[in-house]
Motif scaffolding. Structure first.
Motif, PDB file in Angstrom:
ATOM      1  N   GLU A 468       0.755  -0.916  -0.106  1.00 40.63           N
ATOM      2  CA  GLU A 468      -0.328   0.203  -0.539  1.00 40.63           C
ATOM      3  C   GLU A 468       0.796   0.899   0.048  1.00 40.63           C
ATOM      4  OE1 GLU A 468      -2.210   3.527   0.649  1.00 40.63           O
ATOM      5  OE2 GLU A 468      -0.736   2.127   2.480  1.00 40.63           O
ATOM      6  N   ILE A 469       0.709   2.324  -0.864  1.00 42.60           N
ATOM      7  CA  ILE A 469       1.630   3.063  -0.987  1.00 42.60           C
ATOM      8  C   ILE A 469       1.929   4.146  -0.130  1.00 42.60           C
ATOM      9  CG2 ILE A 469      -0.185   4.664  -2.056  1.00 42.60           C
ATOM     10  CD1 ILE A 469       2.702   5.980  -4.672  1.00 42.60           C
ATOM     11  N   HIS A 470       0.630   4.272   1.093  1.00 41.39           N
ATOM     12  CA  HIS A 470       0.857   5.126   2.031  1.00 41.39           C
ATOM     13  C   HIS A 470       1.854   4.644   3.260  1.00 41.39           C
ATOM     14  CE1 HIS A 470      -2.456   6.897   0.509  1.00 41.39           C
ATOM     15  NE2 HIS A 470      -1.920   8.390   0.375  1.00 41.39           N
ATOM     16  N   GLU A 471       1.585   3.320   3.504  1.00 38.12           N
ATOM     17  CA  GLU A 471       2.173   2.026   3.912  1.00 38.12           C
ATOM     18  C   GLU A 471       4.215   2.122   3.405  1.00 38.12           C
ATOM     19  OE1 GLU A 471       0.636  -1.477   4.809  1.00 38.12           O
ATOM     20  OE2 GLU A 471      -0.929  -0.396   5.902  1.00 38.12           O
ATOM     21  N   TYR A 472       4.495   1.473   2.429  1.00 41.00           N
ATOM     22  CA  TYR A 472       5.520   1.733   1.662  1.00 41.00           C
ATOM     23  C   TYR A 472       6.704   2.903   1.190  1.00 41.00           C
ATOM     24  CZ  TYR A 472       8.223   1.872  -2.991  1.00 41.00           C
ATOM     25  OH  TYR A 472       9.203   1.537  -3.225  1.00 41.00           O
ATOM     26  N   PHE A 473       5.885   4.767   1.363  1.00 40.42           N
ATOM     27  CA  PHE A 473       7.029   5.485   1.963  1.00 40.42           C
ATOM     28  C   PHE A 473       7.167   5.082   3.205  1.00 40.42           C
ATOM     29  CE2 PHE A 473       4.930   7.304  -1.981  1.00 40.42           C
ATOM     30  CZ  PHE A 473       5.730   7.176  -2.842  1.00 40.42           C
ATOM     31  N   ARG A 474       6.600   5.105   4.368  1.00 38.05           N
ATOM     32  CA  ARG A 474       6.249   5.176   5.510  1.00 38.05           C
ATOM     33  C   ARG A 474       7.524   4.480   5.056  1.00 38.05           C
ATOM     34  NH1 ARG A 474       1.449   6.781   6.549  1.00 38.05           N
ATOM     35  NH2 ARG A 474       0.727   4.666   6.136  1.00 38.05           N
ATOM     36  N   TYR A 475       7.533   3.082   5.324  1.00 38.96           N
ATOM     37  CA  TYR A 475       8.200   2.129   5.279  1.00 38.96           C
ATOM     38  C   TYR A 475       9.893   2.165   4.544  1.00 38.96           C
ATOM     39  CZ  TYR A 475      11.080  -2.184   2.373  1.00 38.96           C
ATOM     40  OH  TYR A 475      12.176  -2.976   3.008  1.00 38.96           O
ATOM     41  N   LEU A 476       9.562   3.100   3.617  1.00 42.06           N
ATOM     42  CA  LEU A 476      10.780   3.894   3.241  1.00 42.06           C
ATOM     43  C   LEU A 476      11.418   4.433   3.916  1.00 42.06           C
ATOM     44  CD1 LEU A 476      10.315   4.477  -1.067  1.00 42.06           C
ATOM     45  CD2 LEU A 476      11.650   2.155   0.394  1.00 42.06           C
ATOM     46  N   LYS A 477      10.988   5.776   4.381  1.00 42.31           N
ATOM     47  CA  LYS A 477      11.514   6.158   5.479  1.00 42.31           C
ATOM     48  C   LYS A 477      12.627   6.151   6.643  1.00 42.31           C
ATOM     49  CE  LYS A 477       8.691  10.355   3.937  1.00 42.31           C
ATOM     50  NZ  LYS A 477       7.748  11.098   4.559  1.00 42.31           N
ATOM     51  N   ASP A 478      11.909   4.538   6.877  1.00 37.74           N
ATOM     52  CA  ASP A 478      12.253   3.818   8.027  1.00 37.74           C
ATOM     53  C   ASP A 478      13.966   2.945   7.887  1.00 37.74           C
ATOM     54  OD1 ASP A 478      10.102   4.823   9.564  1.00 37.74           O
ATOM     55  OD2 ASP A 478       8.760   2.668   9.800  1.00 37.74           O
ATOM     56  N   ARG A 479      13.932   2.858   6.709  1.00 36.37           N
ATOM     57  CA  ARG A 479      14.252   2.108   5.617  1.00 36.37           C
ATOM     58  C   ARG A 479      15.640   2.729   5.765  1.00 36.37           C
ATOM     59  NH1 ARG A 479      14.665  -3.270   1.657  1.00 36.37           N
ATOM     60  NH2 ARG A 479      17.003  -2.935   1.475  1.00 36.37           N
ATOM     61  N   LEU A 480      15.393   3.579   4.948  1.00 33.85           N
ATOM     62  CA  LEU A 480      16.795   4.740   4.280  1.00 33.85           C
ATOM     63  C   LEU A 480      17.253   5.643   5.171  1.00 33.85           C
ATOM     64  CD1 LEU A 480      15.199   4.586   1.285  1.00 33.85           C
ATOM     65  CD2 LEU A 480      16.386   3.041   1.609  1.00 33.85           C
ATOM     66  N   GLY A 481      16.342   6.219   6.093  1.00 32.78           N
ATOM     67  CA  GLY A 481      16.802   7.479   7.225  1.00 32.78           C
ATOM     68  C   GLY A 481      16.641   8.046   6.516  1.00 32.78           C
ATOM     69  N   ASN A 482      17.711   9.218   6.399  1.00 27.87           N
ATOM     70  CA  ASN A 482      17.487  10.140   5.769  1.00 27.87           C
ATOM     71  C   ASN A 482      18.639  10.305   4.974  1.00 27.87           C
ATOM     72  OD1 ASN A 482      17.126  11.580   8.286  1.00 27.87           O
ATOM     73  ND2 ASN A 482      19.072  11.876   9.507  1.00 27.87           N
TER      74      ASN A 482
END
Length: 483
Positions: A468-482
């Motif tokens: 799900e795209i909203h969850e996907y973007f949050r997942y990316l932020k968690d995984r990739l940090g800054n």
């Protein structure tokens, strides 16, 4: 008399190669030498053949001979050496291997016997032999035959100096013997010295990238130019917040699809060679506009033009991938590939059969098919059938390198394990039987078989990416940090 002087002058300045080809066999055979341990322990060593000039100087040819498999691996010649120069050359050989004097007949039979044995496996002598062979007598019945035992137990036994050499010759040995032969390749893993050899098919070249990307789009023609501006802002690099995501996805679907495809193709055109054009080095659009656009395209795209755009990104070079995706192509490309390619598995299989593409980007396809069967148990059988076709294709062409290289073969075997389908084991065994699977990547076939019984391994990193795209973007932020 004048004419004879002209001919003599021409011979005096004959090129060294021409001298060897035309005059060497007219010189008397001199001393010959061979490595003492050539047949005893090393299997590789030198054979030195000399020709004597009437004035006391010596011309010679040195042959690096592998009596176990490869025949003449290299050779060179030296002309008109005086005593000191010849002793210096012989001394350098002695530093590498103890030499003994031998008869010319011994030297001749070792060299030509090793060549004949190598040619049984369609292995030719080094190209330098085209010249240095003229330092030897003709290989005919005038030279008494001496029988030597080449190979190991009568078979070719390759001791490769590196993975590249192994990848060059192992397919020839497999053609001759099937799987019934021995070989050694260098293994430099943890706890091993680089000079130590292990008997395992851990070798291989990487597919040479040969794709020539076309010019996709030279200008941005957008229904909604503000999208390009928003996606170029630093705070929107790689992942979007919910508000901007919803604002973009609220646009007319077809217009948005066309805009996103154009954005991706435009920036792909600018960077398709992996080189950032002058003036764009600090352009914010390059911070992550292609990854974000791919994610958005997954929501509004189709399985035709949109999937083709995704695959076109995957046809780019490793330099392109490094710049736009770094080490996270599995996230950035995998998400859109999963959504847009889930109903086009035959199209994805065709992509795997294309030649000259990046191994790193290609491996995202079998990973996607594993995700499809894992997220959707009702489609697991479909994924298994897809892997059967891929494994069969890989087994057929892996030795050619240009479609599936040895690293990708190992990754395909690994993803097959992730799918948790024991019916794939015969296909994996056949792939390993080619001797063209890099065991540095995934281990031996015994290791792979053991992994089928390890459920934790099979499910590792397979269900961790939300779709799900909203969850996907949050997942990316968690995984990739800054990033």
């Amino acid at each position: 008399m004048a004419k004879k002087k002209k001919e003599s002058h021409g011979q005096q300045f004959m090129s060294p190669e021409a001298f060897v080809r035309n005059r060497a066999r007219q010189l008397a055979i001199g001393k010959c030498f061979v490595s003492k341990s050539l047949f005893d322990t090393d299997g590789e060593g030198y054979v030195l053949v000399c020709r004597n000039h009437t004035g006391g100087k010596v011309s010679c040819a040195c042959f690096l001979v592998d009596v176990l498999c490869l025949g003449v691996k290299d050779s060179y010649f030296r002309l008109r050496l005086d005593t000191l120069d010849f002793e210096e050359l012989l001394g350098r050989l002695e530093e590498a291997t103890e030499m003994r004097e031998c008869s010319y007949n011994e030297a001749h039979n070792i060299i030509y016997g090793a060549i004949a044995f190598a040619e049984e496996a369609e292995i030719k002598p080094h190209k330098s032999f085209e010249v240095t062979k003229y330092m030897l007598e003709e290989d005919d019945e005038t030279v008494p035959l001496i029988e030597y035992d080449f190979g190991n137990d009568g078979k070719h036994f390759l001791i490769a100096s590196d993975k590249s050499e192994a990848s060059k010759y192992l397919p020839k040995l497999k053609k001759l013997y099937g799987n019934d032969f021995r070989y050694l390749v260098p293994f430099s893993g943890f706890g091993y010295d680089d000079s130590e050899y292990e008997k395992s098919p851990t070798y291989g070249e990487t597919t040479k990238y040969t794709y020539n990307p076309p010019t996709y789009a030279t200008e941005l023609k957008l229904h909604h130019p503000w999208i390009n501006d928003e996606l170029g802002k630093p705070q929107n690099s790689l992942a979007l917040d919910d508000e901007l995501t919803d604002r973009i996805l609220a646009l007319p679907k077809e217009e948005l699809r066309e805009d996103l495809e154009n954005i991706i193709l435009y920036y792909t055109t600018l960077t398709r060679d992996g080189v950032i054009p002058a003036g764009f080095e600090t352009d914010e659009h390059f911070n992550g506009i292609i990854p974000v656009s791919l994610a958005l395209l997954a929501e509004v795209g189709n399985a035709d033009s949109s999937l083709d755009v995704v695959l076109e990104c995957m046809r780019q070079s490793d330099d392109f991938s490094d710049y736009h995706f770094g080490d996270f192509a599995d996230c950035f490309v995998g998400y859109s590939l999963m959504k847009l390619g889930k109903d086009r598995l035959s199209h994805l299989l065709d992509f795997m059969k294309e030649e000259g593409l990046s191994t790193y980007l290609k491996c995202l396809v079998p990973e996607t098919v594993v995700r499809l069967g894992t997220y959707n148990p009702e489609r697991k059988a479909e994924s298994v059938e897809w892997f059967k076709k891929l494994l069969a294709f890989a087994t057929e062409v892996v030795h050619e390198v240009k479609y599936i290289d040895y690293e990708l073969a190992a990754l395909i075997a690994s993803y097959s394990v992730n799918l948790g389908a024991p019916e794939l084991l015969p296909y994996i065994r056949a792939l390993y039987a080619t001797g063209c699977v890099d065991q540095d990547v995934q281990g031996s076939i015994d290791d792979v078989e053991d992994m089928f019984d390890n459920e934790d391994y099979r499910q590792d990193d397979i269900k961790d990416m939300p779709l799900e795209i909203h969850e996907y973007f949050r997942y990316l932020k968690d995984r990739l940090g800054n990033l």
